[in-house]
Design an enzyme around this catalytic site. Structure first.
Site, PDB file in Angstrom:
ATOM      1  N   TRP A 136      16.658 -59.835-122.036  1.00 54.79           N
ATOM      2  CA  TRP A 136      17.403 -60.748-121.155  1.00 54.79           C
ATOM      3  C   TRP A 136      17.560 -60.117-119.785  1.00 54.79           C
ATOM      4  O   TRP A 136      17.357 -58.906-119.648  1.00 54.79           O
ATOM      5  CB  TRP A 136      18.792 -61.050-121.760  1.00 54.79           C
ATOM      6  CG  TRP A 136      19.284 -62.399-121.345  1.00 54.79           C
ATOM      7  CD1 TRP A 136      20.269 -62.675-120.452  1.00 54.79           C
ATOM      8  CD2 TRP A 136      18.787 -63.660-121.801  1.00 54.79           C
ATOM      9  NE1 TRP A 136      20.411 -64.030-120.311  1.00 54.79           N
ATOM     10  CE2 TRP A 136      19.512 -64.653-121.127  1.00 54.79           C
ATOM     11  CE3 TRP A 136      17.790 -64.062-122.695  1.00 54.79           C
ATOM     12  CZ2 TRP A 136      19.275 -66.016-121.318  1.00 54.79           C
ATOM     13  CZ3 TRP A 136      17.554 -65.411-122.883  1.00 54.79           C
ATOM     14  CH2 TRP A 136      18.291 -66.372-122.207  1.00 54.79           C
ATOM     15  N   ASP A 195      21.148 -62.009-110.977  1.00 55.52           N
ATOM     16  CA  ASP A 195      21.904 -63.066-110.308  1.00 55.52           C
ATOM     17  C   ASP A 195      22.386 -64.101-111.311  1.00 55.52           C
ATOM     18  O   ASP A 195      22.073 -64.028-112.499  1.00 55.52           O
ATOM     19  CB  ASP A 195      21.042 -63.720-109.227  1.00 55.52           C
ATOM     20  CG  ASP A 195      19.921 -64.576-109.824  1.00 55.52           C
ATOM     21  OD1 ASP A 195      19.387 -64.213-110.886  1.00 55.52           O
ATOM     22  OD2 ASP A 195      19.577 -65.607-109.232  1.00 55.52           O
ATOM     23  N   GLU A 198      20.005 -65.605-113.566  1.00 53.14           N
ATOM     24  CA  GLU A 198      19.447 -64.646-114.527  1.00 53.14           C
ATOM     25  C   GLU A 198      17.978 -64.361-114.287  1.00 53.14           C
ATOM     26  O   GLU A 198      17.231 -64.081-115.213  1.00 53.14           O
ATOM     27  CB  GLU A 198      19.645 -65.152-115.968  1.00 53.14           C
ATOM     28  CG  GLU A 198      21.013 -65.744-116.202  1.00 53.14           C
ATOM     29  CD  GLU A 198      21.325 -65.964-117.664  1.00 53.14           C
ATOM     30  OE1 GLU A 198      20.825 -66.939-118.222  1.00 53.14           O
ATOM     31  OE2 GLU A 198      22.053 -65.147-118.249  1.00 53.14           O
ATOM     32  N   GLU A 199      17.558 -64.432-113.037  1.00 54.60           N
ATOM     33  CA  GLU A 199      16.136 -64.261-112.746  1.00 54.60           C
ATOM     34  C   GLU A 199      15.847 -63.097-111.814  1.00 54.60           C
ATOM     35  O   GLU A 199      14.809 -62.466-111.909  1.00 54.60           O
ATOM     36  CB  GLU A 199      15.584 -65.551-112.107  1.00 54.60           C
ATOM     37  CG  GLU A 199      15.593 -66.728-113.068  1.00 54.60           C
ATOM     38  CD  GLU A 199      15.251 -68.040-112.389  1.00 54.60           C
ATOM     39  OE1 GLU A 199      15.286 -68.107-111.147  1.00 54.60           O
ATOM     40  OE2 GLU A 199      14.961 -69.005-113.112  1.00 54.60           O
ATOM     41  N   GLU A 423      22.083 -80.290-118.245  1.00 54.81           N
ATOM     42  CA  GLU A 423      21.999 -79.282-117.193  1.00 54.81           C
ATOM     43  C   GLU A 423      21.316 -79.834-115.941  1.00 54.81           C
ATOM     44  O   GLU A 423      21.751 -79.619-114.822  1.00 54.81           O
ATOM     45  CB  GLU A 423      21.208 -78.084-117.726  1.00 54.81           C
ATOM     46  CG  GLU A 423      21.073 -76.935-116.750  1.00 54.81           C
ATOM     47  CD  GLU A 423      20.234 -75.805-117.338  1.00 54.81           C
ATOM     48  OE1 GLU A 423      19.013 -76.013-117.525  1.00 54.81           O
ATOM     49  OE2 GLU A 423      20.784 -74.729-117.612  1.00 54.81           O
TER      50      GLU A 423
END
Ligand code: NAG
Ligand code: NAG
Ligand code: NAG
Ligand code: NAG
Ligand code: NAG
Length: 610
Positions: A136, A195, A198-199, A423
């Site tokens: 992750w 960030d 999550e990238e 989303e």
């Protein structure tokens, strides 16, 4: 003050031709939909532990049946604000959250453990409060700051009531959890992390802004409690100094200290302004307040990035509200508008209206003029005060209100009849996409609508976080960190005996692998998954070269123990290959000056691509 009915405004927006027949009434059932995603009784999330806020009930395509520290904290801040606004029934959710977070802080995980603080940067956990070991984007450093903010808001309410029981609740339950999070922020704000999307590994405006706020209000809460947060006081000025470096003269660059090539135009930055709004602050550029010239210029740059990007925006006039997404280069699910980012545009503007209505003056300068021209074509540079120019002042506010309502109307337009907010919505068709019933989407709707109510009526504003009236920035920004101490919040429900001291061990393994093959670390302690392959730790091949086939692992292991461990290969067809060596490492006592780095080379079968 401007007083406008919700429906009247949206109808007006429709008549002016901006939006094709949006559904008009605001949704009143979204709070219940948020509660439906919280354990143990939320009807969408069976199996979630008490106080655990699940990101979405979706368990596949995508699987969001986890609790993210960030999403949960933002949702909890909304619940605390709704509680302060009079929804007394939410108290039990606040209390269950405190307990769940006290437990979660002690759960050691691939980011680390509590004793070093590192474990607090873990982005997500299983719904049953256990660690998630999969690969992750970790750590993520905004979570502890946002959680501190939600809990500090609740703590201040408890203190304001002045009852003994509530005083006890703050001192024994809330503060010990907050204290760990503040220590984390003070120690790690100047370290890179992933960030909010999550990238990107680097420094994120959203995280830095949230960290600054947490430290400032953390210092104030500590004082109220007769405690002291030395790290808050020593680090906050440096964090605010660093925050300035995200500004490029026209917009806020969302991610810095990264190798990623992007414009940096990103909803990250609007969400940062929203998360650090202080109703007692002025339109401070230094604090990137929603009404600041910087934040308005940034908002325009951000919105413009989506005008021609999505098919569903193509018929919209050049300066009208549109659907917006995370950032223009986004390719997740092919890159689409999101409900929560479109709502963020509206929320920033509602918050801006609150401040203008308080300070009774609007300053239009060269930086903010392009924004103003979009919402009010006749706008000119100058100072428009309510006292001397009330008519224009109100016209400007009404124009901003209309513009903001237009973004909510876009969300209404692409909300299915059931009211469910997923989303994303499809860039070409507007159909809902990705995770269903996203908790953050509902929370974003509620905070946006509450901000609107506070902007247009006597509905109470969110509390101030003691933002500095005249922000002082050191003349040069220093890299800094305050070493934290971390203690399980046992008074709040953290399991006793947890959070024993751990030592960071670096494992460097030489293992030649083919593309698609991955290496994992396992061993006979919980931190290494107790030899269960499914709980083993994924390696990092970032330093892998043909000269040095390096796989790296950094793991915190319990002090003063001999730990047995070994490596595994995960083949591209899902098969596990085990090493044949028996390995041990002696973990020293905490505080020993040596840092432990283990150098190994793979012993055992090698894989073949399938
Ligand atoms: C927690 O949940 C995960 C994911 O569903 C599951 O694999 C694990 O066995 C559960 N652990 C416990 C202790 O219930
Ligand atoms: C640490 O702070 C310094 C001074 O503001 C800054 O130049 C540097 O980029 C920061 N690094 C990170 C990772 O935050
Ligand atoms: C783990 O394995 C090592 C090496 O075999 C052994 O010395 C140690 O006692 C084991 N620890 C536990 C908790 O079983
Ligand atoms: C590793 O340890 C196990 C159990 O102690 C033993 O059965 C095995 O023979 C050992 N393997 C090697 C390669 O030493
Ligand atoms: C790993 O590879 C490097 C580069 O080839 C070598 O210098 C080092 O000795 C190797 N380490 C082990 C433990 O074999």
């Amino acid at each position: 003050m401007i007083f406008r009915g919700w429906i009247a405004t949206l109808v007006a927006t429709t008549i002016s031709g901006t939006i094709a027949a949006p559904s008009l009434a605001p949704r009143n059932d979204y709070l219940q939909r948020v509660l439906d995603n919280i354990g143990p009784n939320g009807k969408q999330v069976p199996g979630a532990s008490a106080g655990v806020i699940i990101a979405s009930p979706s368990t596949q395509d995508p699987d969001y049946f986890f609790t993210w520290t960030r999403d949960a904290a933002l949702t909890m801040k909304m619940l605390v604000d709704e509680f302060l606004h009079g929804n007394a029934g939410l108290r039990s959710y606040l209390q269950a959250y405190v307990k769940s977070q006290a437990i979660l802080q002690t759960v050691s995980n691939p980011s680390g453990a509590l004793s070093s603080g590192r474990g607090l940067g873990e982005p997500k956990f299983y719904a049953n409060l256990t660690r998630y070991n999969g690969a992750w984007g970790r750590p993520q450093r905004d979570g502890p700051a946002l959680r501190a903010t939600a809990l500090i808001t609740y703590a201040n309410w408890l203190l304001n009531t002045r009852t003994n029981a509530n005083l006890k609740e703050v001192k024994e339950q809330v503060w010990p959890v907050v204290k760990n999070d503040l220590a984390y922020v003070g120690e790690f704000w100047n370290s890179t992390g992933f960030d909010l999307w999550e990238e990107v590994s680097g420094s994120s405006f959203f995280a830095t802004a949230a960290q600054h706020r947490a430290l400032v209000e953390g210092a104030a809460l500590a004082k109220r409690l007769g405690q002291n947060c030395a790290a808050c006081e020593s680090q906050a000025p440096n964090v605010l100094c660093f925050l300035q470096t995200y500004w490029n003269g026209k917009y806020v660059v969302a991610n810095i200290n990264t190798g990623v090539q992007r414009s940096g135009v990103d909803a990250n930055t609007l969400l940062g302004s929203i998360a650090t709004f202080d109703p007692a602050a002025t339109c401070s550029d230094t604090l990137f307040q929603p009404c600041s010239a910087r934040a308005l210029s940034n908002l325009k740059t951000y919105v413009d990035a989506f005008r021609t990007l999505y098919t569903i925006n193509s018929k919209t006039p050049k300066t009208s509200p549109v659907a917006t997404g995370r950032y223009a280069e986004d390719i997740y699910y092919n890159g689409n508008p999101w409900y929560l980012t479109t709502l963020a545009v509206a929320e920033q503007l509602y918050l801006a209206i609150q401040t203008w209505s308080t300070v009774n003056v609007i300053e239009i300068n060269a930086l903010s003029l392009p924004f103003w021209k979009d919402v009010y074509p006749a706008a000119k540079i100058g100072t428009i005060s309510k006292r001397s120019n009330g008519k224009n002042f109100n016209k400007l506010l009404d124009a901003v209100l209309d513009y903001a309502d237009g973004f909510v109307a876009v969300v209404h337009q692409y909300t299915p009849a059931s009211g469910a907010l997923s989303e994303q919505f499809d860039r070409n068709t507007g159909a809902p996409l990705s995770a269903r019933d996203l908790t953050w989407s509902y929370a974003a709707y509620i905070t946006a609508l509450s901000a609107r109510r506070s902007a247009t009526s006597n509905y109470p504003q969110v509390p101030s976080w003691n933002a500095p009236k005249v922000p002082k920035i050191p003349s040069t920004c220093s890299a800094s960190s305050a070493k934290g101490t971390y203690v399980p919040a046992t008074g709040a429900g953290a399991p006793p005996g947890q959070g024993g001291c751990t030592v960071l061990i670096a494992f460097n393994l030489n293992a030649t692998t083919y593309y698609g093959e991955n290496i994992y670390l396992t061993g006979n302690v919980t931190e290494l998954g107790n030899w269960r392959t499914s709980d083993s730790i994924p390696g990092d091949a970032g330093g892998y070269t043909s000269e040095r086939p390096l796989w790296k692992f950094e793991v915190e292991l319990p002090e003063n123990e001999v730990v047995g461990y070994g490596y595994l290969r995960l083949e591209d067809d899902g098969e596990w290959l085990k090493e044949t060596a028996n390995r041990t490492v002696s973990v020293p006592k905490c505080g020993a000056s040596e840092t432990v780095t283990v150098q190994d080379a793979w012993v055992g079968p090698t894989g073949i691509p399938s």
